[in-house]
Design a protein around this motif. Structure first.
Motif, PDB file in Angstrom:
ATOM      1  N   LYS A 144      42.314  48.098  35.051  1.00 56.36           N
ATOM      2  CA  LYS A 144      41.456  46.924  34.854  1.00 56.36           C
ATOM      3  C   LYS A 144      40.221  46.984  35.761  1.00 56.36           C
ATOM      4  O   LYS A 144      39.205  46.377  35.460  1.00 56.36           O
ATOM      5  N   ASN A 145      40.291  47.735  36.845  1.00 58.93           N
ATOM      6  CA  ASN A 145      39.118  47.910  37.701  1.00 58.93           C
ATOM      7  C   ASN A 145      38.043  48.756  37.035  1.00 58.93           C
ATOM      8  O   ASN A 145      36.849  48.506  37.201  1.00 58.93           O
ATOM      9  N   HIS A 252      50.080  35.524  44.380  1.00 60.92           N
ATOM     10  CA  HIS A 252      49.781  36.761  45.111  1.00 60.92           C
ATOM     11  C   HIS A 252      50.500  36.770  46.459  1.00 60.92           C
ATOM     12  O   HIS A 252      50.466  35.782  47.198  1.00 60.92           O
ATOM     13  N   GLY A 270      46.528  42.393  45.135  1.00 60.49           N
ATOM     14  CA  GLY A 270      45.612  41.842  44.141  1.00 60.49           C
ATOM     15  C   GLY A 270      46.263  41.460  42.830  1.00 60.49           C
ATOM     16  O   GLY A 270      45.669  40.746  42.019  1.00 60.49           O
ATOM     17  N   THR A 271      47.498  41.924  42.615  1.00 59.46           N
ATOM     18  CA  THR A 271      48.227  41.610  41.387  1.00 59.46           C
ATOM     19  C   THR A 271      49.452  40.769  41.731  1.00 59.46           C
ATOM     20  O   THR A 271      49.932  40.784  42.862  1.00 59.46           O
ATOM     21  N   SER A 303      41.867  44.633  46.398  1.00 58.33           N
ATOM     22  CA  SER A 303      40.861  44.596  45.328  1.00 58.33           C
ATOM     23  C   SER A 303      41.378  45.168  44.014  1.00 58.33           C
ATOM     24  O   SER A 303      40.656  45.182  43.016  1.00 58.33           O
ATOM     25  N   GLU A 305      43.004  45.267  40.564  1.00 59.60           N
ATOM     26  CA  GLU A 305      43.190  44.260  39.511  1.00 59.60           C
ATOM     27  C   GLU A 305      44.359  44.580  38.586  1.00 59.60           C
ATOM     28  O   GLU A 305      44.672  43.787  37.692  1.00 59.60           O
ATOM     29  N   ASP A 312      50.105  41.322  33.140  1.00 62.21           N
ATOM     30  CA  ASP A 312      48.691  41.105  32.860  1.00 62.21           C
ATOM     31  C   ASP A 312      48.475  39.625  32.519  1.00 62.21           C
ATOM     32  O   ASP A 312      48.892  39.152  31.458  1.00 62.21           O
TER      33      ASP A 312
END
Length: 450
Positions: A144-145, A252, A270-271, A303, A305, A312
Motif C-alpha cells: 500500500k506504500n 494501532h 502502522g497497521t 510508516s 501502510e 485492510d
C-alpha cells in the motif's frame, strides 16, 4: 536479459506479475495470458504489458530461440498455450525457477511460512527502502506504500516472498530468511504435515547466514548451517519479542522490542492488530540482523501502510467498520479474527468467508468451523474452485454444519449484496483467497452511504 521476449502463462498471478514487471523494467518484451481480467492485469496493461484472456497459442512470440516462457503451476497442463509451447521446443520454466535465477548471485532476504509471509516480506522491503539501504523486491501482495508488488533498486539486495506451494521456495538460497509458520496446508501437494515440515527444513538448510524462526517451530540448530534466532509476539524465551504493549483508539499498537543487542523502545505499528505486531517483530529481526539501524527500523514500521487484502481497513467511522483479509487457512482466520476482536472489544463482528479449493475445504473442514466460530455472525459462501474440479460431497456445508457462532447463514455469492443491503452491520470482515475481493468496492460503497 538473456531472452528478448518473455511470455508469462498465468501473468495475472500475484507472484507472476511481480516477475513480469521486473523483466519489463530490465528491457525485455513482456506479454502473457491469464484466464480472466482483474485489477492486476489491467495495471500490467497500463504499464505497457500486453495481456490476453483466450487460450491462444498464436499469441506466443514466434522466435523460439529468443523467447522464454514462464508459467505458474496453477494453470493446467492441458492448456493449449502451455502444451504447444513445449511441443515446439520453447524453453519453458516454472515461476519458481525464474525467481531463483533472478535472485541468484544477489543477497536474498526471504520470508517463508504458511501464513504471515506477505505482510512480513512487504514490511522488510519497506524498511530497507525507507532506510535508504535499498532493495529490489518480489512480493506476494500489493504494497500500500508503493502501489505495486515489485520494487527495483540498483543494490544487490533482493527481498523475496518464499512460497511453499509446489515446493517453489526450494529454488531460493537466501542469506537471511524468516520462517513464520509451518502449518499443514497444500496437502494436495504434500500429502501430510510431515512432508510440509520436511520441505521447510530443506528450505532452512539452504539459508547461508541467519534464520529468523517463529518460536516453537520444529527446526533445530543442528539441522542447519545458518545461525537460528527465534521471534514471538510476547514470549520472553524468544530472542526477539515484544513487551510493554499499548493499544490506541484506532487499533494501532505501540510496543518495545527486546532483542539480543538490547531494547528498541516505543515502536508504533502502522497497521492494526496483534498479528501485525508479530509480523513487525519478524521483519525487524531480519533487518537488524542485516545491519539496518534500529531507529530507522522503528520509523519504517510506523510508516508502513500494509499490504492490500491483509487486515485492510476500507471503512472505520465510529459505529461502522469494514476490513478485508486474504485469510484462507484456519490458522490465518483465527489470527485475523482475534486481531480484530482485540481492536474492537465488545463489538459485533460479522465475517463473510469464501472457502478456497475443494481439497483444502475437505482436509480442514473441522478446523475452519472452529476458527469461524470465533465470529459473532458468519456469512458463508460457496467454495471458490481456483484450479480444481469439484469433489463429490465437498461443499461449504461441510464447514457450515459445525460452526457454533451465535448467527450463521449460507449464501451463494450472487445473493450477497442484496442480503447485505438489509443487514445491520457493526464490524464487517470479508475473508478468503478467491474472487471475494471483487465485492470490496461494492461493499465499501454500500456501507459508506449509511
Amino acid at each position: 536479459m538473456r531472452y528478448e521476449n518473455i511470455y508469462f502463462i498465468g501473468i495475472g498471478g500475484i507472484g507472476m506479475s511481480a516477475i513480469a514487471r521486473f523483466c519489463k523494467f530490465k528491457g525485455a518484451n513482456v506479454s502473457g495470458y491469464d484466464r480472466t481480467p482483474s485489477a492486476l492485469t489491467k495495471a500490467l496493461e497500463s504499464e505497457g504489458i500486453q495481456v490476453h484472456y483466450n487460450d491462444d497459442p498464436s499469441q506466443i512470440p514466434a522466435d523460439i530461440q529468443n523467447t522464454l516462457i514462464v508459467y505458474t503451476p496453477a494453470v493446467p497442463n492441458t492448456l493449449a498455450e502451455l502444451s504447444i509451447a513445449r511441443e515446439k521446443g520453447y524453453n519453458v520454466i516454472k515461476r519458481s525457477k525464474m525467481l531463483g535465477e533472478l535472485t541468484h548471485g544477489e543477497t536474498c532476504l526471504a520470508v517463508a511460512g504458511t501464513h504471515g509471509k506477505t505482510t512480513t516480506s512487504t514490511l522488510v522491503a519497506h524498511i530497507l527502502t525507507e532506510s535508504e539501504s535499498g532493495c529490489s523486491a518480489f512480493l506476494g501482495g500489493i504494497s500500500k506504500n508503493y502501489g505495486t508488488n515489485m520494487l527495483v533498486s540498483e543494490t544487490k539486495t533482493v527481498v523475496a516472498e518464499a512460497d511453499e506451494f509446489d515446493r517453489s521456495f526450494l529454488q531460493l538460497h537466501p542469506s537471511i530468511a524468516a520462517i513464520t509458520a509451518m502449518d499443514a496446508d497444500h496437502l494436495d501437494i504434500y500429502g501430510d504435515l510431515v512432508h510440509v515440515q520436511e520441505a521447510f527444513r530443506q528450505f532452512a538448510s539452504q539459508v547461508s547466514e541467519t534464520i529468523i524462526l517463529k518460536y516453537g517451530l520444529p527446526i533445530r540448530q543442528d539441522e542447519v548451517s545458518a545461525r537460528i534466532f527465534t521471534y514471538h509476539y510476547d514470549n520472553a524465551m524468544a530472542d526477539f519479542h515484544g513487551t510493554n504493549f499499548r493499544l490506541d483508539d484506532h487499533g494501532h499498537y505501540t510496543y518495545d522490542l527486546v532483542y539480543p543487542a538490547g531494547v528498541l523502545s516505543d515502536i508504533k505499528v502502522g497497521t492494526i492488530g496483534w498479528v501485525n505486531v508479530e509480523n513487525s517483530i519478524a521483519a525487524a529481526a531480519i533487518c537488524l540482523c542485516y545491519g539496518i539501524d534500529g531507529q530507522k527500523v522503528r520509523h519504517a514500521i510506523g510508516s508502513f501502510e500494509g499490504a492490500v487484502r491483509r487486515l485492510d481497513v476500507h471503512l472505520n467511522r465510529g459505529s461502522l467498520c469494514y476490513i478485508d483479509d486474504y485469510a484462507h487457512h484456519p490458522a490465518e482466520l483465527k489470527s485475523a479474527i482475534t486481531s480484530v476482536r482485540q481492536v474492537f472489544p465488545g463489538r459485533k463482528i460479522t465475517g463473510i468467508f469464501q472457502p478456497h479449493l475443494y481439497t483444502r475445504t475437505r482436509d480442514f473442514a473441522p478446523e475452519f468451523a472452529e476458527s469461524l466460530s470465533l465470529l459473532d455472525k458468519l456469512i458463508l459462501l460457496d467454495i471458490y474452485p481456483a484450479r480444481e474440479e469439484p469433489i463429490e460431497g465437498v461443499t461449504s456445508e461441510l464447514i457450515f454444519k459445525d460452526v457454533t457462532c451465535p448467527e450463521k447463514v449460507l449464501l451463494h455469492k450472487d445473493q450477497l449484496m442484496e442480503y447485505l443491503e438489509k443487514e445491520d452491520i457493526d464490524v464487517l470482515m470479508t475473508l478468503g483467497a478467491g474472487d471475494i475481493d471483487r465485492f470490496i468496492g461494492p461493499i465499501t460503497e454500500l456501507l459508506s452511504k449509511r
